[in-house]
Design a protein around this motif. Structure first.
Motif, short mmCIF file in Angstrom:
data_model
loop_
_atom_site.label_atom_id
_atom_site.label_comp_id
_atom_site.label_asym_id
_atom_site.label_seq_id
_atom_site.Cartn_x
_atom_site.Cartn_y
_atom_site.Cartn_z
N UNK A 122 0.83 -1.19 0.00
CA UNK A 122 0.00 0.00 0.00
C UNK A 122 0.87 1.25 0.00
N UNK A 123 0.70 2.07 -0.99
CA UNK A 123 1.47 3.32 -1.05
C UNK A 123 1.19 4.19 0.17
N UNK A 124 -0.01 4.10 0.71
CA UNK A 124 -0.37 4.89 1.88
C UNK A 124 0.35 4.46 3.14
N UNK A 125 0.92 3.26 3.11
CA UNK A 125 1.63 2.74 4.28
C UNK A 125 3.12 2.53 3.98
N UNK A 126 3.62 3.18 2.95
CA UNK A 126 5.01 2.95 2.51
C UNK A 126 6.01 3.25 3.62
#
Length: 101
Positions: free
Chosen positions: A63-67
């Motif tokens: 997830x890019x939001x959790x990179x």
């Protein structure tokens, strides 16, 4: 939770620290489903397992939001990386042994 989801989460829980499996790797290991089905399980129930050890086929974080959180886990566990992606040649786990590469 259905039996398939339970099996997916069991595999994720068994991935050793510093190693990763792709969504497709998990489906192949289980011999059922595919990357999208594994992704659906992870998006619904994956918060309680080491989700950062499950990556896209190219080693990219799930997830890019959790990179940033993912990268912090990888640093702490010593996961081999290439920039902001897991180094799939060095970090991929085959599900059999801690030493397999």
């Amino acid at each position: 939770m259905n039996p398939y989801a339970e099996r997916v989460l069991q595999v994720v829980e068994s991935i050793p620290p510093g190693r990763v499996m792709s969504y497709g790797d998990i489906a192949e290991y289980l011999g059922e489903g595919g990357p999208r089905q594994v992704g659906a399980v992870m998006s619904t129930w994956g918060g309680g397992v080491p989700w950062w050890r499950v990556v896209h086929a190219d080693g990219g974080a799930a997830s890019a939001g959790h990179l940033q959180e993912c990268l912090a886990h990888w640093r702490a566990e010593g996961t081999p990386r290439r920039g902001e992606k897991a180094d799939m040649r060095a970090a991929r786990w085959d599900g059999r042994s801690v030493d397999s590469q």
